[in-house]
Scaffold this motif. Structure first.
Motif, PDB file in Angstrom:
ATOM      1  N   ASN A   4       0.972  -1.195  -0.087  1.00 45.94           N
ATOM      2  CA  ASN A   4      -0.014   0.137  -0.121  1.00 45.94           C
ATOM      3  C   ASN A   4       0.804   1.328  -0.323  1.00 45.94           C
ATOM      4  OD1 ASN A   4      -2.428  -1.327  -0.138  1.00 45.94           O
ATOM      5  ND2 ASN A   4      -2.645  -1.471   2.185  1.00 45.94           N
ATOM      6  N   ARG A   5       1.817   1.301   0.641  1.00 43.22           N
ATOM      7  CA  ARG A   5       2.849   2.396   0.934  1.00 43.22           C
ATOM      8  C   ARG A   5       3.671   2.499  -0.281  1.00 43.22           C
ATOM      9  NH1 ARG A   5       4.203   0.822   6.708  1.00 43.22           N
ATOM     10  NH2 ARG A   5       5.754  -0.316   5.992  1.00 43.22           N
ATOM     11  N   VAL A   8       1.510   4.057  -3.071  1.00 46.41           N
ATOM     12  CA  VAL A   8       1.449   5.704  -2.578  1.00 46.41           C
ATOM     13  C   VAL A   8       2.580   6.381  -3.330  1.00 46.41           C
ATOM     14  CG1 VAL A   8       1.488   7.599  -0.937  1.00 46.41           C
ATOM     15  CG2 VAL A   8      -0.026   5.543  -0.405  1.00 46.41           C
ATOM     16  N   ILE A   9       3.467   5.782  -3.562  1.00 44.04           N
ATOM     17  CA  ILE A   9       4.817   6.302  -4.267  1.00 44.04           C
ATOM     18  C   ILE A   9       4.582   6.125  -5.497  1.00 44.04           C
ATOM     19  CG2 ILE A   9       7.238   6.034  -4.340  1.00 44.04           C
ATOM     20  CD1 ILE A   9       6.545   6.733  -1.435  1.00 44.04           C
ATOM     21  N   LYS A  11       1.954   6.024  -7.368  1.00 39.50           N
ATOM     22  CA  LYS A  11       0.851   7.083  -7.652  1.00 39.50           C
ATOM     23  C   LYS A  11       1.558   8.559  -7.861  1.00 39.50           C
ATOM     24  CE  LYS A  11      -3.145   8.501  -5.307  1.00 39.50           C
ATOM     25  NZ  LYS A  11      -4.142   8.125  -4.293  1.00 39.50           N
ATOM     26  N   ARG A  12       2.222   8.887  -6.759  1.00 35.25           N
ATOM     27  CA  ARG A  12       3.085  10.304  -6.835  1.00 35.25           C
ATOM     28  C   ARG A  12       4.094  10.293  -8.157  1.00 35.25           C
ATOM     29  NH1 ARG A  12       6.270  14.056  -6.089  1.00 35.25           N
ATOM     30  NH2 ARG A  12       8.031  12.890  -6.635  1.00 35.25           N
ATOM     31  N   GLU A  13       4.699   9.331  -8.260  1.00 34.56           N
ATOM     32  CA  GLU A  13       5.768   9.524  -9.184  1.00 34.56           C
ATOM     33  C   GLU A  13       4.950   9.351 -10.670  1.00 34.56           C
ATOM     34  OE1 GLU A  13       9.112   9.309  -9.451  1.00 34.56           O
ATOM     35  OE2 GLU A  13       9.141   9.532  -7.172  1.00 34.56           O
ATOM     36  N   LYS A  15       1.856  10.515 -11.461  1.00 30.60           N
ATOM     37  CA  LYS A  15       1.202  11.953 -11.539  1.00 30.60           C
ATOM     38  C   LYS A  15       2.196  12.888 -11.901  1.00 30.60           C
ATOM     39  CE  LYS A  15      -2.336  14.669  -9.201  1.00 30.60           C
ATOM     40  NZ  LYS A  15      -3.130  14.870  -7.799  1.00 30.60           N
ATOM     41  N   GLU A 215      15.614  14.963  -4.009  1.00 31.66           N
ATOM     42  CA  GLU A 215      15.156  14.363  -2.733  1.00 31.66           C
ATOM     43  C   GLU A 215      15.962  14.390  -1.672  1.00 31.66           C
ATOM     44  OE1 GLU A 215      11.666  11.667  -4.974  1.00 31.66           O
ATOM     45  OE2 GLU A 215      13.442  10.907  -4.158  1.00 31.66           O
ATOM     46  N   ILE A 220      13.793  16.054   1.679  1.00 34.85           N
ATOM     47  CA  ILE A 220      12.306  15.645   1.781  1.00 34.85           C
ATOM     48  C   ILE A 220      12.472  14.056   2.086  1.00 34.85           C
ATOM     49  CG2 ILE A 220      11.927  14.932  -0.569  1.00 34.85           C
ATOM     50  CD1 ILE A 220       9.057  15.997  -0.350  1.00 34.85           C
ATOM     51  N   ILE A 224       9.948  11.233   4.291  1.00 34.90           N
ATOM     52  CA  ILE A 224       9.501  10.025   3.516  1.00 34.90           C
ATOM     53  C   ILE A 224       9.862   8.760   4.314  1.00 34.90           C
ATOM     54  CG2 ILE A 224       9.376   8.610   1.386  1.00 34.90           C
ATOM     55  CD1 ILE A 224       9.395  11.348  -0.051  1.00 34.90           C
ATOM     56  N   VAL A 228       8.092   5.327   5.377  1.00 33.03           N
ATOM     57  CA  VAL A 228       8.267   4.125   4.617  1.00 33.03           C
ATOM     58  C   VAL A 228       9.678   3.642   4.557  1.00 33.03           C
ATOM     59  CG1 VAL A 228       6.532   4.664   2.981  1.00 33.03           C
ATOM     60  CG2 VAL A 228       9.019   5.019   2.294  1.00 33.03           C
ATOM     61  N   GLU A 232      11.113   0.258   0.100  1.00 34.84           N
ATOM     62  CA  GLU A 232       9.704   0.406  -0.364  1.00 34.84           C
ATOM     63  C   GLU A 232       9.716   1.740  -1.224  1.00 34.84           C
ATOM     64  OE1 GLU A 232       7.326  -1.448   3.472  1.00 34.84           O
ATOM     65  OE2 GLU A 232       7.540   0.582   3.252  1.00 34.84           O
ATOM     66  N   PHE A 233      10.445   2.645  -0.773  1.00 37.80           N
ATOM     67  CA  PHE A 233      10.524   4.007  -1.367  1.00 37.80           C
ATOM     68  C   PHE A 233      11.211   3.787  -2.840  1.00 37.80           C
ATOM     69  CE2 PHE A 233      12.153   8.467  -1.704  1.00 37.80           C
ATOM     70  CZ  PHE A 233      11.194   8.834  -2.014  1.00 37.80           C
ATOM     71  N   LYS A 237       9.525   4.127  -6.759  1.00 34.07           N
ATOM     72  CA  LYS A 237      10.202   5.126  -7.504  1.00 34.07           C
ATOM     73  C   LYS A 237      10.565   4.256  -8.635  1.00 34.07           C
ATOM     74  CE  LYS A 237      12.659   8.655  -6.618  1.00 34.07           C
ATOM     75  NZ  LYS A 237      11.487   9.989  -6.897  1.00 34.07           N
TER      76      LYS A 237
ATOM     77  N   TYR B  77       5.306   3.195  12.209  1.00 35.80           N
ATOM     78  CA  TYR B  77       5.318   4.153  11.346  1.00 35.80           C
ATOM     79  C   TYR B  77       3.940   5.035  11.246  1.00 35.80           C
ATOM     80  CZ  TYR B  77       9.379   2.440   8.602  1.00 35.80           C
ATOM     81  OH  TYR B  77      10.468   2.362   8.074  1.00 35.80           O
ATOM     82  N   GLY B  88      11.955  20.428   3.256  1.00 30.45           N
ATOM     83  CA  GLY B  88      11.942  19.957   2.068  1.00 30.45           C
ATOM     84  C   GLY B  88      10.625  19.438   1.593  1.00 30.45           C
ATOM     85  N   LEU B  89      10.114  19.817   0.510  1.00 31.16           N
ATOM     86  CA  LEU B  89       8.946  19.493  -0.161  1.00 31.16           C
ATOM     87  C   LEU B  89       9.099  19.374  -1.703  1.00 31.16           C
ATOM     88  CD1 LEU B  89       6.145  21.563   1.822  1.00 31.16           C
ATOM     89  CD2 LEU B  89       6.590  19.337   2.202  1.00 31.16           C
ATOM     90  N   TYR B  90       8.140  18.676  -2.237  1.00 29.85           N
ATOM     91  CA  TYR B  90       8.190  18.645  -3.682  1.00 29.85           C
ATOM     92  C   TYR B  90       7.558  19.672  -4.057  1.00 29.85           C
ATOM     93  CZ  TYR B  90       9.066  13.497  -3.493  1.00 29.85           C
ATOM     94  OH  TYR B  90       9.658  12.060  -3.252  1.00 29.85           O
ATOM     95  N   PHE B 101      -0.705  13.589  -0.047  1.00 32.86           N
ATOM     96  CA  PHE B 101       0.543  12.666  -0.159  1.00 32.86           C
ATOM     97  C   PHE B 101       0.934  12.048   1.176  1.00 32.86           C
ATOM     98  CE2 PHE B 101       4.906  11.986  -0.601  1.00 32.86           C
ATOM     99  CZ  PHE B 101       5.162  10.946  -1.070  1.00 32.86           C
ATOM    100  N   PHE B 102       1.036  13.140   2.299  1.00 32.47           N
ATOM    101  CA  PHE B 102       1.686  12.552   3.231  1.00 32.47           C
ATOM    102  C   PHE B 102       0.765  11.905   4.045  1.00 32.47           C
ATOM    103  CE2 PHE B 102       4.972  15.675   2.360  1.00 32.47           C
ATOM    104  CZ  PHE B 102       6.209  15.014   2.187  1.00 32.47           C
ATOM    105  N   GLU B 104      -1.661   9.892   2.876  1.00 31.32           N
ATOM    106  CA  GLU B 104      -1.572   8.586   2.319  1.00 31.32           C
ATOM    107  C   GLU B 104      -0.352   7.755   2.771  1.00 31.32           C
ATOM    108  OE1 GLU B 104      -4.230   9.230  -1.853  1.00 31.32           O
ATOM    109  OE2 GLU B 104      -2.057   9.466  -2.225  1.00 31.32           O
ATOM    110  N   LEU B 105       0.706   8.292   2.545  1.00 34.19           N
ATOM    111  CA  LEU B 105       1.776   7.787   3.005  1.00 34.19           C
ATOM    112  C   LEU B 105       1.722   7.116   4.582  1.00 34.19           C
ATOM    113  CD1 LEU B 105       4.151   7.489   1.212  1.00 34.19           C
ATOM    114  CD2 LEU B 105       5.257   9.356   2.499  1.00 34.19           C
ATOM    115  N   GLN B 107      -0.816   6.252   5.458  1.00 33.98           N
ATOM    116  CA  GLN B 107      -2.249   5.548   5.427  1.00 33.98           C
ATOM    117  C   GLN B 107      -3.230   5.861   6.428  1.00 33.98           C
ATOM    118  OE1 GLN B 107      -1.118   1.329   5.310  1.00 33.98           O
ATOM    119  NE2 GLN B 107       0.930   1.891   4.189  1.00 33.98           N
TER     120      GLN B 107
END
Lengths: 413, 311
Positions: A4-5, A8-9, A11-13, A15, A215, A220, A224, A228, A232-233, A237, B77, B88-90, B101-102, B104-105, B107
């Protein structure tokens, strides 16, 4: 690993990448650029040609008459050929026309002496003395006349037969008991696929590398990684970037399929694109495995550095790993059975690029394709484990460039 | 009850020991300040607690819902959230997408999350910036977004590394209010800071770290009580350099008008007060048996020169 985690990564990548200007521009611009370069080359060769004016002095009266007759019935684009009614040596003629030649009023003067009929040597005087295209045109005209002149006792059919070149019709013998007419289409498809693969691996690799460096540099990744696991990250990616690239490849490859199916463009009959379903599926799978492999490697390099300059300096071994097999793949077009091509289609990393091209230019048994694919999958798994180890430690190290010794320590950790 | 137990925590980077055999515990629903100078090992400690770094030695045990979890357990987590020191952010993501996003990360994204995001954006005066890209926000506003992203998942424990750095006084106050609000909701907040005055007012517990070692840890009031004996906080305009107090004062530190004074063992505060009056010193404030965390910290931490000389 928690999928699931990872999702999410991914999906973001997706998008970020699919909606980015860079993706849209490169997806549309790349084929457009490709077409433009092709058109530009064609334009330079054909359309931008300035009209040429050639004056021909022929010593043999009979040849002069037949040449004059042929020119009356034929027309050549951007080329005017005038036959002089008299003949003299270049030593006397050239001084008279020197100014015209230098001022481009006259492109060149051709001298066909009596001896030319025996040794086929003709003299050409011009400001541009190495005009290969012009020579090819003139050669065709003159050769016909020379043959007609020297073999005037033969009838027209015999003469036409003498003139005719041998046409090789090649047939490809396959393992699946079919013998199909071979053609240059396979080669063209092979080359296009190889170039797309090469371009895509370099582009996607660079993209993931710079995103990981960013990153890492803007920290950031710290947030993350408090949510995670590094693996997983990294997995998210790699999958995200691989999917992006596959989508782009699908967009690029669809015109090839359309052309192959003859839906658009009237391609010459002797150029038949014979990519079959097996090859197509293999190509896509191999491409996905290749992407996972190289994207993983680029990600590992990205995690080692905290600024783009250092990362660019550190990535050259990977660039070579993509470029060398690409050049081997290109060499297969002139030397399809080369040993290097055979060997490198089974060597980890190189087989990703070489095998798809090799199987398009020569008949490769299925078992060899299978072995190559298994090697590629095992390489991808090995690279993933390796990259995860480097990434896990590298991504949190800032301030100094890692040495080779550091890298070994990370791998042992 | 303690929510975290840290035992014998050690982390080395090459020859440098960043964190050295650290022991401490964090009470549940407390505000826990980690204080130390630059490079003392605060961030490394927080990163190990968050499983970003693996300790070379020692362990970190979390207690959630009467269960024990090691810091390497993935289950933790969802209970933790982190605001790092270097923000830092995107940059190309929108404010809304970033917070989602955070969430969801972690959950923790559900039907209520949208309302919660709106609530925090309104609180931080950022409601009209929902669709703005992060790169179009000021640095201060980016920090606010990052803070919202940290608390949006409704974590049990908030780890905030220098949460006030880079903020203007109004936003520092806003941040402080929200941290206190989170505490009211039953959260545990662990944060590192250089603002010791702030930490003194806001924190329940404090940990002083120097050279990776725990030099003091405990309840802020108890720590102050232990160090406050024979200590005076005096507010006056007078410059002590012109006066001879050698018979009364053991050590003192001055912040201009405010002075923290450690009296000699045999001197009572009232004797010192009388001496000040006798010398016609105008007194604006006089508090006996009180000490600031700043003074405690300074008295415990050796200056860099002393450290280098092995003192």
């Amino acid at each position: 690993m928690d999928f699931n985690r990872i999702l999410v990564i991914i999906k973001r990548e997706l998008k970020e990448k699919l909606l980015s200007k860079a993706f849209i521009i490169s997806t549309i611009a790349f084929p457009a650029l490709f077409i433009f370069i092709g058109w530009f080359q064609f334009y330079l060769n054909e359309k931008s040609e300035t009209p040429k004016k050639i004056l021909v002095f022929v010593e043999n009266n009979q040849l002069r008459d037949s040449l004059t007759n042929q020119l009356k019935t034929s027309k050549y684009e951007n080329l005017t050929i005038n036959i002089s009614n008299n003949y003299d040596t270049p030593e006397k003629i050239i001084p008279i026309y020197k100014n015209s030649l230098l001022n481009d009023n006259l492109t060149g003067i051709l001298f066909i002496s009596q001896n030319s009929l025996n040794d086929k040597n003709v003299n050409y005087y011009s400001k541009y003395s190495n005009d290969e295209k012009l020579f090819r045109t003139l050669e065709n005209i003159l050769n016909t006349q020379f043959i007609f002149h020297n073999f005037s006792h033969l009838n027209k059919n015999d003469l036409n037969f003498i003139k005719k070149k041998i046409n090789f019709k090649s047939f490809k013998v396959s393992y699946d008991d079919t013998t199909a007419k071979d053609n240059t289409g396979n080669l063209i498809v092979g080359m296009i696929l190889s170039f797309l693969l090469y371009f895509s691996l370099l582009m996607t690799g660079s993209m993931i590398m710079s995103s990981i460096v960013e990153e890492k540099a803007n920290r950031i990744v710290e947030i993350i990684l408090s949510s995670v696991k590094p693996i997983e990250f990294l997995t998210g990616k790699i999958i995200g970037n691989t999917l992006t690239s596959l989508i782009q490849m699908a967009i690029w490859i669809s015109p090839i399929i359309i052309v192959q199916q003859g839906l658009i463009l009237n391609i010459p009959k002797d150029i038949i694109f014979s990519i079959d379903v097996f090859k197509f599926v293999y190509f896509l799978l191999n491409f996905a495995v290749g992407l996972i492999t190289f994207v993983g490697l680029f990600a590992a390099v990205g995690s080692m550095y905290d600024n783009p300059q250092d990362a660019q300096n550190g990535v050259w071994p990977l660039t070579l790993l993509i470029m060398i097999p690409f050049f081997i793949a290109i060499s297969l077009s002139t030397n399809p059975t080369s040993e290097i091509g055979f060997i490198t289609s089974f060597i980890p990393f190189t087989s990703i690029i070489v095998m798809p091209v090799r199987m398009n230019v020569v008949e490769v048994p299925y078992y060899q394709v299978g072995i190559s694919f298994v090697i590629n999958v095992l390489t991808a798994i090995f690279v993933f484990v390796l990259s995860a180890k480097i990434y896990k430690i590298g991504i949190m190290i800032t301030g100094k460039k890692p040495s080779f010794k550091d890298l070994l320590n990370w791998l042992k950790a | 009850m303690n929510i975290i137990e840290v035992k014998s925590l050690t982390k080395k980077f090459g020859n440098i020991t960043a964190v050295d055999n650290l022991f401490f515990s964090v009470p549940e629903k407390s505000i826990f300040a980690v204080i130390g100078r630059n490079g003392a090992g605060k961030t490394t400690t927080l990163r190990m607690m968050l499983n970003i770094y693996q300790p070379d030695q020692g362990e970190i045990i979390y207690h959630f819902n009467e269960k024990n979890y090691n810091s390497t357990n993935q289950e933790i987590y969802k209970y933790l959230s982190y605001l790092p020191e270097e923000r830092g952010l995107y940059k190309k993501m929108t404010v809304w997408d970033t917070i989602v996003f955070f969430a969801e990360l972690k959950q923790s994204y559900n039907s209520q999350t949208k309302k919660l995001i709106d609530h925090y954006l309104e609180k931080f005066n950022l409601k009209d910036r929902k669709t703005s890209k992060i790169q179009d926000l000021s640095k201060g506003n980016q920090q606010k977004i990052q803070f919202i992203a940290t608390i949006i998942s409704n974590p049990q424990i908030l780890f905030l590394d220098e949460p006030f750095s880079g903020l203007d006084p109004i936003n520092i106050n806003l941040m402080k209010d929200i941290i206190l609000e989170e505490k009211q909701k039953g959260k545990t907040i662990i944060y590192s800071t250089h603002l010791i005055d702030f930490a003194e007012k806001m924190s329940d517990e404090v940990l002083f770290i120097d050279n990776g070692k725990n030099i003091l840890c405990g309840n802020v009031n108890e720590v102050k009580q232990n160090f406050a004996k024979s200590n005076i906080i005096l507010n006056c305009d007078e410059n002590f350099n012109n006066l001879d107090f050698s018979n009364f004062i053991d050590t003192y530190s001055s912040f201009g008008k405010s002075k923290s004074i450690k009296l000699k063992d045999n001197i009572k505060p009232q004797d010192f007060l009388k001496h000040l009056i006798d010398n016609n010193i105008t007194i604006n404030g006089f508090t006996a048996n009180d000490i600031s965390l700043q003074d405690i910290f300074l008295s415990l931490v050796k200056n860099p020169a002393e450290v280098e000389n092995g003192l």
